[in-house]
Structure formats: structure tokens, C-alpha cells
Write a protein that holds these residues in place. Structure first.
Motif, PDB file in Angstrom:
ATOM      1  N   THR A   1       0.840  -1.197   0.000  1.00 31.42           N
ATOM      2  CA  THR A   1       0.000   0.000   0.000  1.00 31.42           C
ATOM      3  C   THR A   1       0.874   1.247   0.000  1.00 31.42           C
ATOM      4  N   SER A   2       0.569   2.192  -0.869  1.00 31.25           N
ATOM      5  CA  SER A   2       1.408   3.378  -1.012  1.00 31.25           C
ATOM      6  C   SER A   2       1.386   4.234   0.259  1.00 31.25           C
ATOM      7  N   MET A   3       2.488   4.973   0.445  1.00 36.99           N
ATOM      8  CA  MET A   3       2.640   5.859   1.602  1.00 36.99           C
ATOM      9  C   MET A   3       3.152   7.208   1.113  1.00 36.99           C
ATOM     10  N   THR A   4       2.862   8.259   1.872  1.00 32.68           N
ATOM     11  CA  THR A   4       3.312   9.596   1.488  1.00 32.68           C
ATOM     12  C   THR A   4       4.002  10.333   2.623  1.00 32.68           C
ATOM     13  N   THR A   5       4.068   9.745   3.821  1.00 39.02           N
ATOM     14  CA  THR A   5       4.705  10.410   4.957  1.00 39.02           C
ATOM     15  C   THR A   5       5.510   9.401   5.771  1.00 39.02           C
ATOM     16  N   TYR A   6       6.462   9.929   6.546  1.00 44.73           N
ATOM     17  CA  TYR A   6       7.216   9.073   7.458  1.00 44.73           C
ATOM     18  C   TYR A   6       6.320   8.556   8.572  1.00 44.73           C
ATOM     19  N   ALA A   7       5.339   9.332   8.964  1.00 44.31           N
ATOM     20  CA  ALA A   7       4.413   8.869   9.997  1.00 44.31           C
ATOM     21  C   ALA A   7       3.735   7.576   9.553  1.00 44.31           C
ATOM     22  N   GLN A   8       3.387   7.494   8.273  1.00 43.81           N
ATOM     23  CA  GLN A   8       2.751   6.275   7.760  1.00 43.81           C
ATOM     24  C   GLN A   8       3.730   5.107   7.732  1.00 43.81           C
ATOM     25  N   SER A   9       4.949   5.352   7.235  1.00 44.27           N
ATOM     26  CA  SER A   9       5.910   4.250   7.138  1.00 44.27           C
ATOM     27  C   SER A   9       6.350   3.769   8.517  1.00 44.27           C
ATOM     28  N   TYR A  10       6.644   4.705   9.429  1.00 44.28           N
ATOM     29  CA  TYR A  10       7.037   4.304  10.776  1.00 44.28           C
ATOM     30  C   TYR A  10       5.894   3.578  11.478  1.00 44.28           C
ATOM     31  N   GLY A  11       4.676   4.007  11.205  1.00 46.45           N
ATOM     32  CA  GLY A  11       3.520   3.341  11.800  1.00 46.45           C
ATOM     33  C   GLY A  11       3.410   1.887  11.391  1.00 46.45           C
ATOM     34  N   ARG A  12       3.955   1.556  10.225  1.00 49.17           N
ATOM     35  CA  ARG A  12       3.957   0.159   9.751  1.00 49.17           C
ATOM     36  C   ARG A  12       5.222  -0.593  10.150  1.00 49.17           C
ATOM     37  N   GLY A  13       6.158   0.100  10.790  1.00 44.99           N
ATOM     38  CA  GLY A  13       7.425  -0.553  11.138  1.00 44.99           C
ATOM     39  C   GLY A  13       8.453  -0.493  10.031  1.00 44.99           C
ATOM     40  N   ILE A  14       8.244   0.387   9.053  1.00 48.16           N
ATOM     41  CA  ILE A  14       9.157   0.550   7.922  1.00 48.16           C
ATOM     42  C   ILE A  14      10.051   1.757   8.192  1.00 48.16           C
ATOM     43  N   ILE A  15      11.358   1.546   8.315  1.00 46.67           N
ATOM     44  CA  ILE A  15      12.267   2.641   8.694  1.00 46.67           C
ATOM     45  C   ILE A  15      13.092   3.158   7.522  1.00 46.67           C
ATOM     46  N   ALA A  16      12.956   2.554   6.353  1.00 45.25           N
ATOM     47  CA  ALA A  16      13.787   2.932   5.205  1.00 45.25           C
ATOM     48  C   ALA A  16      13.187   4.065   4.383  1.00 45.25           C
ATOM     49  N   GLY A  17      12.012   4.563   4.764  1.00 42.54           N
ATOM     50  CA  GLY A  17      11.371   5.618   4.000  1.00 42.54           C
ATOM     51  C   GLY A  17       9.982   5.206   3.578  1.00 42.54           C
ATOM     52  N   TYR A  18       9.323   6.072   2.827  1.00 42.85           N
ATOM     53  CA  TYR A  18       7.934   5.790   2.450  1.00 42.85           C
ATOM     54  C   TYR A  18       7.741   5.616   0.942  1.00 42.85           C
ATOM     55  N   SER A  19       8.815   5.605   0.176  1.00 41.16           N
ATOM     56  CA  SER A  19       8.679   5.476  -1.270  1.00 41.16           C
ATOM     57  C   SER A  19       9.714   4.492  -1.823  1.00 41.16           C
ATOM     58  N   GLY A  20       9.252   3.523  -2.580  1.00 42.58           N
ATOM     59  CA  GLY A  20      10.141   2.574  -3.238  1.00 42.58           C
ATOM     60  C   GLY A  20      10.941   1.709  -2.286  1.00 42.58           C
ATOM     61  N   VAL A  21      10.395   1.402  -1.132  1.00 45.14           N
ATOM     62  CA  VAL A  21      11.111   0.645  -0.113  1.00 45.14           C
ATOM     63  C   VAL A  21      10.777  -0.840  -0.237  1.00 45.14           C
ATOM     64  N   THR A  22      11.765  -1.674   0.041  1.00 47.82           N
ATOM     65  CA  THR A  22      11.554  -3.121   0.034  1.00 47.82           C
ATOM     66  C   THR A  22      11.868  -3.696   1.407  1.00 47.82           C
ATOM     67  N   SER A  23      11.399  -4.893   1.633  1.00 46.24           N
ATOM     68  CA  SER A  23      11.684  -5.593   2.885  1.00 46.24           C
ATOM     69  C   SER A  23      13.186  -5.819   3.054  1.00 46.24           C
ATOM     70  N   LEU A  24      13.881  -6.097   1.955  1.00 44.40           N
ATOM     71  CA  LEU A  24      15.329  -6.319   2.019  1.00 44.40           C
ATOM     72  C   LEU A  24      16.067  -5.054   2.454  1.00 44.40           C
ATOM     73  N   THR A  25      15.667  -3.896   1.895  1.00 43.72           N
ATOM     74  CA  THR A  25      16.284  -2.631   2.298  1.00 43.72           C
ATOM     75  C   THR A  25      16.067  -2.389   3.787  1.00 43.72           C
ATOM     76  N   ASP A  26      14.856  -2.612   4.240  1.00 40.28           N
ATOM     77  CA  ASP A  26      14.522  -2.420   5.643  1.00 40.28           C
ATOM     78  C   ASP A  26      15.333  -3.351   6.547  1.00 40.28           C
ATOM     79  N   TRP A  27      15.449  -4.607   6.143  1.00 36.63           N
ATOM     80  CA  TRP A  27      16.213  -5.598   6.909  1.00 36.63           C
ATOM     81  C   TRP A  27      17.648  -5.110   7.132  1.00 36.63           C
ATOM     82  N   GLY A  28      18.265  -4.615   6.071  1.00 36.30           N
ATOM     83  CA  GLY A  28      19.633  -4.113   6.176  1.00 36.30           C
ATOM     84  C   GLY A  28      19.729  -2.895   7.080  1.00 36.30           C
ATOM     85  N   LEU A  29      18.727  -2.010   7.034  1.00 34.70           N
ATOM     86  CA  LEU A  29      18.765  -0.811   7.863  1.00 34.70           C
ATOM     87  C   LEU A  29      18.527  -1.128   9.335  1.00 34.70           C
ATOM     88  N   TYR A  30      17.720  -2.125   9.615  1.00 33.67           N
ATOM     89  CA  TYR A  30      17.565  -2.553  11.012  1.00 33.67           C
ATOM     90  C   TYR A  30      18.895  -3.082  11.549  1.00 33.67           C
TER      91      TYR A  30
END
Length: 318
Positions: free
Chosen positions: A216-245
Motif C-alpha cells: 500500500t502506497s505511503m506519502t509520509t514518514y508517519a505512515q511508514s514508521y507506523g507500519r514498522g518501515i524505517i527505510a522511507g515511504y517510497s520505493g522501499v523493500t523488505s530487504l532494504t529495511d532488513w539491512g537498515l535494522y
């Protein structure tokens, strides 16, 4: 024409190419090094330490090397060059001075090798660690007259394809302060994580993949952080997030991860440093803590190493 012969030769060449890009999993004797390196490189006392590291982790610690060992990647050489008045980005590197290698190895032991389990290091260390006396990052900038100039900055470590360059093979290793040592610890471990991700050596677990909505698309950091996604809110993948954690744990202390910070504005790019991501102001739904725990527990159970201890060691005053 002998098609079977041609197909056989193609298959053999393909296997040779694939094998040349991998860290050999078997322990090799110095006389049988397939990469062309011969250990020991000299007859110093510290050469025994270097050979022992090779036998233990199958990683070459080299203090004699050439440009291909630094700059070669599968897509070409990454040497900073001057062309039409512009410097391409990269790093300038010099070999370590042998008189300071014992102290450099001692620094590397406390800042890297001692922090991880043997199983982790055998899996994730790159094929080469290059012992250097100089590592300068190169970039283009502007002077006071708005003319392009070469910006050169000394750094503690850097990673290229399947290798990490480490600094302090020079007189400066004898005068390092506590702050210098913690800065080096943070830098060299950041480079290790980047090297691991560049080589695709670790991938997200199913629990991690299923714990966030990337579709589901996101437009703010509040939305991405709310989902547990720390790599940003656009064009992010689970792999990118895994590496950033992983990088967050290795480079930041628990105090820094729990720091009271404000939600970043959506115009900030790229995603800000993960300071405060575990604080309720950022982790409004507890999803970041949940996913952080998944990653942390995975490396504890799989490799016997709590990655957060490295971040705590790299930030002793925070």
C-alpha cells in the motif's frame, strides 16, 4: 562442429566465473590460494597473526596489494578520476606502513573481531581486508567563488566489492583517543554491514516480511514508521529495511534508538538516521519495536551474536 565440446567449454567458463565471485568456503593452504594471494606476505611477527586469521575465517588481511584489489567490481573499476575538471566520487587508498601494522591489527581485533561470534565472522567477513595508511573519500564541492573543487576527507574505513579497507596503518594509531577508537568502531562495523548487504548474504525472514505492509502506497514518514518501515515511504523493500535494522543496531546504542525525537517532515530525503525509532513518538504503533526484535533475535539464535552490543560498544557515552 563439435557442439558437445563447445557446450562443455561454456559450462566450464560459467562455473569459473561464478566461483571467482564467491568467498571460498574451504580452508586453503597458502601455496594453494586461488585468488593469487600468497600468505604470509612477509616474515614479520605480525604475519603469523594474519595467517591465523586466514586459517580461522578464510579472509585475507593484506598489507601488500594493488589497484584491482581496491577498486575492481563486477561492473568495472571505481577509481576516482579527474575528467574535464570534475572528480568522480570514490576513495584514494595507500597501503599500511609495516611499522604500525601490529597496532593496527590490535585495533581491528578490539573494534571488529572481538565483537562477533566465530560463526558470524566465518559467514559474513569479506574475502579481503586491506590494511591501509590512508583512506580519503573524494567528492566534488564548491569554493568561496563557486568554483568546483576536489573535497578530500580522511575516513576510518570503506568497503568495495568483497573487500573492506581499514585505516590507521600509520603513526596516528599510536595517538588515538577514546573518541577516535569509538568512531573507528562505528565506521568499520558500518562498512561490514554494507559489505554484507552488497553481497546479498542475508535476507529477511518470513516473520519480518509478513510484519509490514509494503504494497500500500505511503506519502509520509508517519505512515511508514507506523507500519514498522524505517527505510522511507517510497520505493522501499523488505530487504532494504532488513539491512537498515541491522545497521541501526550496529551503529547506534539502545539509548540513541530510544531517544525522544520529533517525527521527521515528509520532504526530508533520504530517510533520516534511525535515532529515536524505538521511542513512542516515532514508533506510534509498536511495529518498529516488533520488527527490531525479530531481527535482533534472529542473529542471536542463528549466529550467537546480539548485534545491539556492537552499537552499544560504538557509542559508550550514549
Amino acid at each position: 562442429m563439435n557442439y558437445k565440446y563447445i557446450l562443455s567449454m561454456i559450462a566450464t567458463c560459467a562455473l569459473l566465473i561464478l566461483n571467482s565471485c564467491k568467498k571460498d568456503e574451504e580452508t586453503l593452504t597458502p601455496s594453494g590460494i586461488t585468488d593469487g594471494y600468497v600468505l604470509p606476505q612477509g616474515n614479520n611477527d605480525f604475519d603469523n597473526t594474519i595467517v591465523d586469521y586466514y586459517k580461522k575465517y578464510n579472509t585475507y588481511l593484506l598489507y601488500k596489494f594493488d589497484r584491482k584489489d581496491i577498486y575492481w567490481t563486477p561492473i568495472g573499476y571505481t577509481i576516482p578520476t579527474l575528467s574535464n575538471g570534475y572528480w568522480s566520487p570514490g576513495h584514494e587508498v595507500l597501503m599500511a606502513e609495516e611499522a604500525y601494522i601490529p597496532a593496527q591489527l590490535a585495533l581491528l581485533k578490539t573494534s571488529l573481531f572481538d565483537l562477533y561470534s566465530e560463526k558470524f565472522l566465518k559467514k559474513f567477513l569479506p574475502s579481503k581486508i586491506l590494511l591501509c595508511s590512508k583512506i580519503d573519500s573524494i567528492a566534488m564541492g564548491f569554493n568561496e567563488n563557486f568554483q568546483y573543487v576536489k573535497i578530500q576527507r580522511n575516513v576510518g574505513a570503506y568497503t568495495y566489492y568483497n573487500s573492506i579497507c581499514v585505516n590507521y596503518g600509520n603513526v596516528n594509531v599510536t595517538t588515538m583517543t577514546a573518541a577516535d577508537r569509538t568512531a573507528f568502531t562505528k565506521k568499520v562495523n558500518t562498512m561490514l554491514v554494507e559489505s554484507i548487504m552488497l553481497r546479498s548474504l542475508t535476507t529477511p525472514t518470513n516473520d519480518f516480511n509478513n510484519s509490514a505492509d509494503y504494497a500500500t502506497s505511503m506519502t509520509t514518514y508517519a505512515q511508514s514508521y507506523g507500519r514498522g518501515i524505517i527505510a522511507g515511504y517510497s520505493g522501499v523493500t523488505s530487504l532494504t529495511d532488513w539491512g537498515l535494522y541491522i545497521k541501526a543496531m550496529v551503529t547506534l546504542s539502545e539509548t540513541q534508538l530510544n531517544k525522544d525525537v520529533e517525527m521527521p517532515e515528509s520532504w526530508i530525503y533520504p530517510a533520516p538516521a534511525p535515532v529515536g525509532i524505538l521511542n513512542p513518538k516515532i514508533d506510534v504503533n509498536g511495529q518498529i519495536q516488533k520488527r527490531y526484535t525479530i531481527v535482533r533475535n534472529y542473529f542471536i539464535s542463528e549466529y550467537g551474536i546480539d548485534l545491539q552490543t556492537i552499537g552499544n560498544a560504538a557509542n559508550p557515552s550514549n
